[in-house]
Design an enzyme around this catalytic site. Sequence first.
Site, PDB file in Angstrom:
ATOM      1  CD  GLN A  14     -21.884  69.741 -29.716  1.00  0.00           C
ATOM      2  OE1 GLN A  14     -20.963  69.628 -28.915  1.00  0.00           O
ATOM      3  NE2 GLN A  14     -22.004  70.831 -30.476  1.00  0.00           N
ATOM      4  CG  ASP A  73     -16.294  66.817 -46.506  1.00  0.00           C
ATOM      5  OD1 ASP A  73     -17.319  66.630 -45.789  1.00  0.00           O
ATOM      6  OD2 ASP A  73     -16.330  66.709 -47.723  1.00  0.00           O
ATOM      7  CE  LYS A 179     -16.043  56.753 -34.731  1.00  0.00           C
ATOM      8  NZ  LYS A 179     -17.374  57.354 -34.798  1.00  0.00           N
TER       9      LYS A 179
END
EC number: 3.6.1.66
Length: 197
Positions: A14, A73, A179
Site C-alpha cells: 500500500q 521492481d 519523498k
Amino acid sequence: MSDRKQVVLATRNQGKVKEFNKLFAELGWEGISLEGFDGVPEVVEDGDTFEANAVKKAVTISTYLGLPAVGDDSGLEVDALHGSPGVYSARYAGENATDEANWRKLLGEMDSVPDEERTARFRCTLAFVEPGQDPVIATGACEGVIAREPAGTNGFGYDPVFYLPQMGKMMAQLSPDEKNQISHRARAMRQLLDALK
C-alpha cells in the site's frame, strides 16, 4: 464508475500504491492495487535484474486481467557490498522478512565499513504494459549513504537507514511530498509519465 483511466499496479504494497497515485494524478489516471482482484497469479520474482522482474510482473498481470498494468521492481544497491542486496532487497534477511529485519541485517554487514565508503542508491525500474503491446520501461535512482543508526518513521523498506546528504536527513524523515520530489520511484515515474504523454 470513475472516468479516469485505471491502471493495475502489480503490487499489494500500500505504500507503493500511495506513491504511484500521487504521481498518476498528473495523467488523470488511477492506480488500483492487486487487492481488488481475486485469483490473480502470484508472480515469482526470479529475474536477475530489476527490469526483468518489473516486465514479468506487468506482462503477467496485464495478460491475466486484460487491463493496462505497471510492474515495479526496486531495491537498494550498496557499493561496499558490490551492489547487494539489489533484486533481493525485500527478502535480504530471508523470505517474508520484515523491513526492520532487512535493514538490521544490512547494518550488521556494514558495521566495519568506514563512513566514506557507505555510498548506496535506491534504484527503481517500472514497466508499463497495455494488453498485447510491448512494455514501456523507465528507471530512476536516488543516491545516498547507509547510516549507522535508523531514524524517522515515514516510508518503508530501507528508508530509516538511507541518509540523503543533500537533504541532511534520512529518507524516512521526509514528508511524502518531499519523498515524491526525489525518490527513485518518483524519478522513474517522471520518466514513465514523459514516455506515456
